[in-house]
Design a protein around this motif. Structure first.
Motif, mmCIF file in Angstrom:
data_model
loop_
_atom_site.group_PDB
_atom_site.id
_atom_site.type_symbol
_atom_site.label_atom_id
_atom_site.label_comp_id
_atom_site.label_asym_id
_atom_site.label_seq_id
_atom_site.Cartn_x
_atom_site.Cartn_y
_atom_site.Cartn_z
ATOM 1 N N ILE A 208 0.839 -1.208 0.000
ATOM 2 C CA ILE A 208 0.000 0.000 0.000
ATOM 3 C C ILE A 208 0.869 1.251 0.000
ATOM 4 O O ILE A 208 0.714 2.134 -0.858
ATOM 5 C CB ILE A 208 -0.950 0.007 1.217
ATOM 6 C CG1 ILE A 208 -1.845 -1.232 1.202
ATOM 7 C CG2 ILE A 208 -1.788 1.286 1.235
ATOM 8 C CD1 ILE A 208 -2.671 -1.408 2.454
ATOM 9 N N TYR A 209 1.805 1.343 0.958
ATOM 10 C CA TYR A 209 2.552 2.602 1.048
ATOM 11 C C TYR A 209 3.517 2.796 -0.121
ATOM 12 O O TYR A 209 3.912 3.933 -0.408
ATOM 13 C CB TYR A 209 3.244 2.762 2.408
ATOM 14 C CG TYR A 209 4.375 1.827 2.752
ATOM 15 C CD1 TYR A 209 5.593 1.883 2.088
ATOM 16 C CD2 TYR A 209 4.249 0.920 3.820
ATOM 17 C CE1 TYR A 209 6.646 1.040 2.436
ATOM 18 C CE2 TYR A 209 5.295 0.079 4.164
ATOM 19 C CZ TYR A 209 6.487 0.149 3.478
ATOM 20 O OH TYR A 209 7.540 -0.675 3.831
ATOM 21 N N LYS A 210 3.874 1.725 -0.810
ATOM 22 C CA LYS A 210 4.733 1.889 -1.988
ATOM 23 C C LYS A 210 3.998 2.585 -3.138
ATOM 24 O O LYS A 210 4.640 3.072 -4.083
ATOM 25 C CB LYS A 210 5.243 0.525 -2.448
ATOM 26 C CG LYS A 210 6.350 -0.041 -1.570
ATOM 27 C CD LYS A 210 6.840 -1.385 -2.103
ATOM 28 C CE LYS A 210 7.982 -1.926 -1.253
ATOM 29 N NZ LYS A 210 8.455 -3.252 -1.760
ATOM 30 N N GLN A 211 2.687 2.634 -3.063
ATOM 31 C CA GLN A 211 1.905 3.348 -4.074
ATOM 32 C C GLN A 211 1.902 4.853 -3.837
ATOM 33 O O GLN A 211 1.341 5.603 -4.642
ATOM 34 C CB GLN A 211 0.464 2.828 -4.080
ATOM 35 C CG GLN A 211 0.314 1.349 -4.394
ATOM 36 C CD GLN A 211 -1.129 0.894 -4.284
ATOM 37 O OE1 GLN A 211 -2.064 1.608 -4.681
ATOM 38 N NE2 GLN A 211 -1.328 -0.301 -3.744
ATOM 39 N N PHE A 212 2.507 5.287 -2.716
ATOM 40 C CA PHE A 212 2.535 6.711 -2.359
ATOM 41 C C PHE A 212 3.989 7.172 -2.267
ATOM 42 O O PHE A 212 4.520 7.399 -1.170
ATOM 43 C CB PHE A 212 1.822 6.934 -1.027
ATOM 44 C CG PHE A 212 0.339 6.726 -1.080
ATOM 45 C CD1 PHE A 212 -0.535 7.809 -1.106
ATOM 46 C CD2 PHE A 212 -0.198 5.448 -1.111
ATOM 47 C CE1 PHE A 212 -1.908 7.624 -1.149
ATOM 48 C CE2 PHE A 212 -1.571 5.243 -1.159
ATOM 49 C CZ PHE A 212 -2.427 6.335 -1.183
#
Length: 419
Positions: A208-212
């Motif tokens: 999830i956080y790799k998408q940000f």
């Protein structure tokens, strides 16, 4: 823009002194939308300090030095920065006269070594220090990288004592930086989870956080708790906040009730809030934790509204006297057992007329364990108006770790029961 903070002083490379100035400076820089990318502590060595300054000037837009501005031989910040920038130090005669006057007013004769405190980086502004003799310095300059490209740098020299650095920064530095740094705003969010392995949290949240990519994500593990820190920088507060909030929302959907706080509240605060929401009160009977659970709860202001009190029942006699644990149960099962934990929780709840009772008994070590009941065996019981549960733990580590993890488990069990 990014900043680097360099703290000068050999004393901070020992176990006896810490660099606290960088924490203050980081907070102040973040308020201006400036992220601190590097922090360095350097001893009182001219070669080392010059090398650190040279590296910082190549990689950071703003370089702040704290300490090393005094009159003694080991105060070398001015000399190191001048060498790193390949500029001269200029002795300011007015500053020298002010120093002499300062000493005279106090009835002292200024020794020759104090004169170096009047040495100023070529082109720098003097920042008056009303709380000490070491003035600050502010310099906007250009440095050339190995490829021959020129870069603007902001160089700030501040005295080391916090009582001097903080007011000087607030009065003389911050307003100068406001006019020099691009308008940026930093937003932060923290999600906190208890008792989960760091690897498990990362495995579930990394996709999830790799998408940000514009949100800096940091995972911190500490004694039974995992924290996810999110930070974003943008031209407006709302834009930066939106970035971290959007990521936090998706992480919350993934982790669910495992997240006990999304506003950086502690586990103790959350447990007390849940008790208050139900108009419940709490009492504790602790053996191996020695009152640690009660201490953590009472460290929160206003906890007396929900926390009635606790008993430290180390001996078998006090387990009976203070928490009404039947002596025959202790004799039959031993002090560290499920029946005794259950009796502790039920007994302290009844004795105090609390809504919820927590009982803890275990072997914290390093001695006292055996093959049947090893060090780290802990029983935690939770007695509520509707049921009594007992959880068995087999904890690893030294005495302090076992005691802390026991209290952490107790708080998380309480939170889960109140949800």
């Amino acid at each position: 823009m990014i900043a680097e903070i360099i703290a000068a002083g050999s004393e901070m490379l020992t176990p006896f002194r810490q660099d606290t100035n960088s924490l203050y400076l980081t907070s102040e820089l973040n308020d201006l939308g400036v992220a601190v990318a590097f922090k360095t502590i350097v001893g009182d060595n001219l070669q080392h300090l010059t090398a650190a300054a040279s590296v910082a000037l190549m990689r950071a837009n703003i370089v702040i030095f704290s300490g090393g501005l005094g009159p003694t031989e080991d105060d070398l910040t001015r000399e190191a920065v001048a060498a790193a920038l390949d500029i001269s130090l200029v002795r300011d005669e007015k500053l020298l006269a002010d120093l002499a006057e300062r000493f005279a007013k106090r009835g002292f004769v200024m020794t020759a070594n104090n004169s170096k405190q009047a040495d100023v980086l070529e082109g720098a502004e003097i920042l008056p220090n009303i709380n000490g003799s070491a003035v600050g310095q502010f310099l906007v300059t250009n440095v050339t990288d190995p490829l021959g490209e020129s870069h603007r740098r902001i160089v700030i020299l501040l005295p080391g004592p916090p009582r001097e650095l903080k007011p000087l920064f607030a009065a003389e530095v911050k307003h100068r930086l406001i006019f020099l740094v691009p308008e940026r705003h930093i937003a932060k969010r923290v999600l906190r989870m208890a008792l989960l392995p760091e690897s498990q949290v990362d495995a579930r949240t990394a996709p999830i956080y790799k998408q940000f990519p514009d949100v800096e994500t940091t995972i911190l593990a500490h004694a039974g708790e995992i924290q996810l820190h999110f930070q974003a920088s943008a031209k407006t507060v709302s834009e930066a906040q939106s970035q971290v909030d959007n990521l936090a929302t998706l992480i919350k959907l993934e982790m669910g009730e495992a997240i006990f706080s999304d506003d950086n509240s502690s586990l103790e605060e959350v447990a007390l809030d849940l008790l208050a929401a139900k108009n419940y009160t709490l009492a504790t009977a602790e053996s191996c934790t020695g009152g640690l659970l009660a201490q953590r709860i009472t460290a929160i202001p206003g906890s007396s509204k929900q926390f009635l009190g606790g008993a430290v029942v180390y001996s078998n006699d006090l387990k009976t006297a203070f928490a009404d644990v039947p002596a025959d149960i202790i004799a039959a099962h031993g002090a560290v057992s499920e029946p005794v934990a259950r009796a502790l929780a039920q007994g302290i709840r009844k004795r105090t007329n609390a809504s919820v009772g927590i009982g803890i008994t275990g072997i914290a070590g390093p001695g006292g364990g055996d093959a049947n009941k090893p060090v780290g065996l802990v029983y935690i019981s939770l007695a509520t108006p509707t049921a009594t549960t007992v959880t068995q733990l087999n904890l690893m580590g030294d005495r302090d770790r076992i005691r802390w993890w026991s209290s952490q488990h107790a708080l998380e069990l309480l939170r889960q029961a109140l949800l």
